[in-house]
Scaffold this motif. Structure first.
Motif, PDB file in Angstrom:
ATOM      1  N   GLY A  38     -25.959 -30.871  -7.865  1.00  0.00           N
ATOM      2  CA  GLY A  38     -26.523 -30.635  -6.537  1.00  0.00           C
ATOM      3  C   GLY A  38     -25.834 -31.383  -5.420  1.00  0.00           C
ATOM      4  O   GLY A  38     -26.277 -31.321  -4.280  1.00  0.00           O
ATOM      5  N   LYS A  39     -24.751 -32.116  -5.701  1.00  0.00           N
ATOM      6  CA  LYS A  39     -24.040 -32.850  -4.663  1.00  0.00           C
ATOM      7  C   LYS A  39     -22.722 -32.155  -4.344  1.00  0.00           C
ATOM      8  O   LYS A  39     -22.029 -31.697  -5.242  1.00  0.00           O
ATOM      9  CB  LYS A  39     -23.776 -34.291  -5.117  1.00  0.00           C
ATOM     10  CG  LYS A  39     -25.044 -35.120  -5.271  1.00  0.00           C
ATOM     11  CD  LYS A  39     -24.710 -36.554  -5.661  1.00  0.00           C
ATOM     12  CE  LYS A  39     -25.970 -37.392  -5.797  1.00  0.00           C
ATOM     13  NZ  LYS A  39     -25.672 -38.794  -6.188  1.00  0.00           N
ATOM     14  N   LEU A  40     -22.380 -32.102  -3.062  1.00  0.00           N
ATOM     15  CA  LEU A  40     -21.138 -31.486  -2.625  1.00  0.00           C
ATOM     16  C   LEU A  40     -20.109 -32.570  -2.324  1.00  0.00           C
ATOM     17  O   LEU A  40     -20.401 -33.549  -1.640  1.00  0.00           O
ATOM     18  CB  LEU A  40     -21.376 -30.637  -1.373  1.00  0.00           C
ATOM     19  CG  LEU A  40     -22.326 -29.450  -1.540  1.00  0.00           C
ATOM     20  CD1 LEU A  40     -22.504 -28.744  -0.208  1.00  0.00           C
ATOM     21  CD2 LEU A  40     -21.816 -28.481  -2.594  1.00  0.00           C
ATOM     22  N   ILE A  41     -18.916 -32.386  -2.844  1.00  0.00           N
ATOM     23  CA  ILE A  41     -17.819 -33.329  -2.632  1.00  0.00           C
ATOM     24  C   ILE A  41     -16.646 -32.544  -2.051  1.00  0.00           C
ATOM     25  O   ILE A  41     -16.253 -31.510  -2.603  1.00  0.00           O
ATOM     26  CB  ILE A  41     -17.400 -33.999  -3.947  1.00  0.00           C
ATOM     27  CG1 ILE A  41     -18.617 -34.698  -4.590  1.00  0.00           C
ATOM     28  CG2 ILE A  41     -16.285 -35.016  -3.702  1.00  0.00           C
ATOM     29  CD1 ILE A  41     -18.354 -35.192  -5.996  1.00  0.00           C
ATOM     30  N   PHE A  42     -16.079 -33.043  -0.959  1.00  0.00           N
ATOM     31  CA  PHE A  42     -15.031 -32.309  -0.258  1.00  0.00           C
ATOM     32  C   PHE A  42     -13.672 -32.987  -0.438  1.00  0.00           C
ATOM     33  O   PHE A  42     -13.558 -34.211  -0.363  1.00  0.00           O
ATOM     34  CB  PHE A  42     -15.359 -32.219   1.238  1.00  0.00           C
ATOM     35  CG  PHE A  42     -16.626 -31.470   1.515  1.00  0.00           C
ATOM     36  CD1 PHE A  42     -16.595 -30.100   1.709  1.00  0.00           C
ATOM     37  CD2 PHE A  42     -17.842 -32.127   1.567  1.00  0.00           C
ATOM     38  CE1 PHE A  42     -17.767 -29.398   1.958  1.00  0.00           C
ATOM     39  CE2 PHE A  42     -19.017 -31.432   1.810  1.00  0.00           C
ATOM     40  CZ  PHE A  42     -18.972 -30.068   2.000  1.00  0.00           C
ATOM     41  N   PHE A  43     -12.667 -32.159  -0.678  1.00  0.00           N
ATOM     42  CA  PHE A  43     -11.291 -32.623  -0.756  1.00  0.00           C
ATOM     43  C   PHE A  43     -10.457 -31.798   0.225  1.00  0.00           C
ATOM     44  O   PHE A  43     -10.547 -30.578   0.245  1.00  0.00           O
ATOM     45  CB  PHE A  43     -10.732 -32.443  -2.176  1.00  0.00           C
ATOM     46  CG  PHE A  43     -11.424 -33.283  -3.213  1.00  0.00           C
ATOM     47  CD1 PHE A  43     -11.058 -34.606  -3.421  1.00  0.00           C
ATOM     48  CD2 PHE A  43     -12.441 -32.747  -3.985  1.00  0.00           C
ATOM     49  CE1 PHE A  43     -11.695 -35.376  -4.381  1.00  0.00           C
ATOM     50  CE2 PHE A  43     -13.087 -33.515  -4.944  1.00  0.00           C
ATOM     51  CZ  PHE A  43     -12.715 -34.829  -5.151  1.00  0.00           C
ATOM     52  N   TYR A  44      -9.676 -32.466   1.046  1.00  0.00           N
ATOM     53  CA  TYR A  44      -8.779 -31.749   1.947  1.00  0.00           C
ATOM     54  C   TYR A  44      -7.611 -32.656   2.302  1.00  0.00           C
ATOM     55  O   TYR A  44      -7.750 -33.882   2.407  1.00  0.00           O
ATOM     56  CB  TYR A  44      -9.509 -31.298   3.229  1.00  0.00           C
ATOM     57  CG  TYR A  44     -10.266 -32.386   3.946  1.00  0.00           C
ATOM     58  CD1 TYR A  44      -9.641 -33.138   4.954  1.00  0.00           C
ATOM     59  CD2 TYR A  44     -11.585 -32.670   3.634  1.00  0.00           C
ATOM     60  CE1 TYR A  44     -10.330 -34.144   5.625  1.00  0.00           C
ATOM     61  CE2 TYR A  44     -12.282 -33.677   4.283  1.00  0.00           C
ATOM     62  CZ  TYR A  44     -11.651 -34.408   5.273  1.00  0.00           C
ATOM     63  OH  TYR A  44     -12.310 -35.411   5.927  1.00  0.00           O
ATOM     64  N   GLU A  45      -6.476 -32.066   2.436  1.00  0.00           N
ATOM     65  CA  GLU A  45      -5.269 -32.803   2.827  1.00  0.00           C
ATOM     66  C   GLU A  45      -4.363 -31.836   3.563  1.00  0.00           C
ATOM     67  O   GLU A  45      -3.922 -30.827   2.996  1.00  0.00           O
ATOM     68  CB  GLU A  45      -4.561 -33.380   1.602  1.00  0.00           C
ATOM     69  CG  GLU A  45      -3.379 -34.274   1.963  1.00  0.00           C
ATOM     70  CD  GLU A  45      -2.823 -35.011   0.769  1.00  0.00           C
ATOM     71  OE1 GLU A  45      -1.936 -35.860   0.967  1.00  0.00           O
ATOM     72  OE2 GLU A  45      -3.259 -34.726  -0.368  1.00  0.00           O
TER      73      GLU A  45
END
Length: 337
Positions: free
Chosen positions: A75-82
């Motif tokens: 239920g947790k959202l984790i964001f990755f961006y580069e």
């Protein structure tokens, strides 16, 4: 990790025949790269920077290199961006009218750094006009940071609207989730149609849902066609032109389209899309109202949903439409008692 029937039950992940993601345990990922490239162009291109020295404008996003994704677990959202970005800019000196141009480079926009700490480099082509370069370094950098914040806000809200974990069912296999009638829910099923194409030629699916509401059909029909009622259940300003060819815009522009067929109290057909979908791609939504006095059943068929947006679209209809309409009807009933 223990398998089903072994080890400490607190750490067990059940392998089910139906492929259900038990307890939302499994790590799931949604690729946000293509969506992000469109959003970055939207928020950055055309920015205007004005000051005593003159006026500048951000031009094309010349270089976009990188990736973005949203991951979910328990239920947790984790964001990755580069991202490595390069933009062009051009400007005019106020006093002399001279025109100059240059570039803005953002070498490392990532989740490891706050936007305020992200490096932004401004350069200018040879010649005079350093006053414009200074303007871009100060006011321009501020505007660019604001735009980057808008992108990240949209990534964490707009892109993830209705995001839930998918099942492990093989691609192309029919997915069906049927529940025993409880309260107002009758059936919710999805039938993949891998070559069902509408608008932009991309793989799509067809959603089929049914919901029973505690209201007559004419009242339920009005909730989809009267602006004041739409705004009540959506809790946002809306554009509702309930006539053939009339425009539709809801949820602060996240949903838009137009009415293509209207049969009062019986049927509505919409050209319908979410803002996060590929540009210019629309689904066809048919809403059929059946009177079951004192209740009514709504049957929804949504053709042309992009495969990658299947779950978020279904959740949009469940959470943003059906559940909120139930609440509105209950409030109306309570106020009359």
């Amino acid at each position: 990790m223990a398998k089903w029937g072994q080890g400490d039950p607190r750490w067990i992940v059940e392998e089910r025949a139906d492929g259900t993601n038990v307890n939302n345990w499994h790590w799931t990922e949604r690729d946000a790269t293509s969506w992000s490239k469109r959003k970055l162009k939207e928020v950055l291109e055309g920015l205007v920077v004005e000051g005593e020295a003159g006026r500048c404008e951000i031009g094309d996003l010349k270089h976009v290199e990188g990736e973005a994704s949203c991951n979910s677990r328990k239920g947790k959202l984790i964001f990755f961006y580069e991202w490595n970005l390069r933009l062009s800019w051009k400007g005019t000196v106020k006093e002399s009218g001279e025109k100059h141009k240059g570039s803005v480079e953002i070498p490392n926009l990532s989740e490891e750094n706050e936007v305020d700490d992200t490096e932004i480099n401004v350069s200018k082509k040879k010649g005079e006009g350093d006053v414009l370069k200074d303007l871009m370094r100060t006011e321009g950098t501020t505007k660019v940071r604001e735009a980057l914040r808008d992108y990240l806000k949209a990534l964490k809200t707009e892109f993830t609207l209705g995001m839930i974990l998918p099942t492990k069912a093989p691609a192309g296999q029919e997915l069906a989730m049927e529940r025993k009638p409880s309260g107002s829910t009758v059936q919710d099923s999805v039938t993949p149609q891998s070559l069902d194409m509408v608008g932009v030629k991309i793989p799509t699916v067809r959603l089929h849902m049914r919901e029973v509401f505690n209201s007559p059909a004419d009242e339920l029909y009005s909730i989809f066609t009267k602006k004041e009622l739409v705004q009540k259940f959506s809790k946002c300003p809306a554009v509702i032109e309930a006539e053939k060819g009339g425009k539709l815009q809801m949820f602060e522009g996240f949903v838009s389209g137009e009415y293509t067929e209207l049969v009062p109290s019986q049927r509505l057909v919409l050209k319908w899309r979410c803002r996060s979908w590929p540009d210019e791609h629309y689904a066809t939504v048919a809403l059929n109202f059946q009177d079951l006095a004192p209740q009514s059943e709504l049957e929804l068929e949504c053709k042309g949903v992009p495969v990658s947006h299947e779950e978020s679209t279904r959740q949009c209809w469940k959470k943003q439409y059906f559940e909120e309409i139930h609440i509105l009807l209950q409030q109306s009933k309570d106020s009359m008692e």
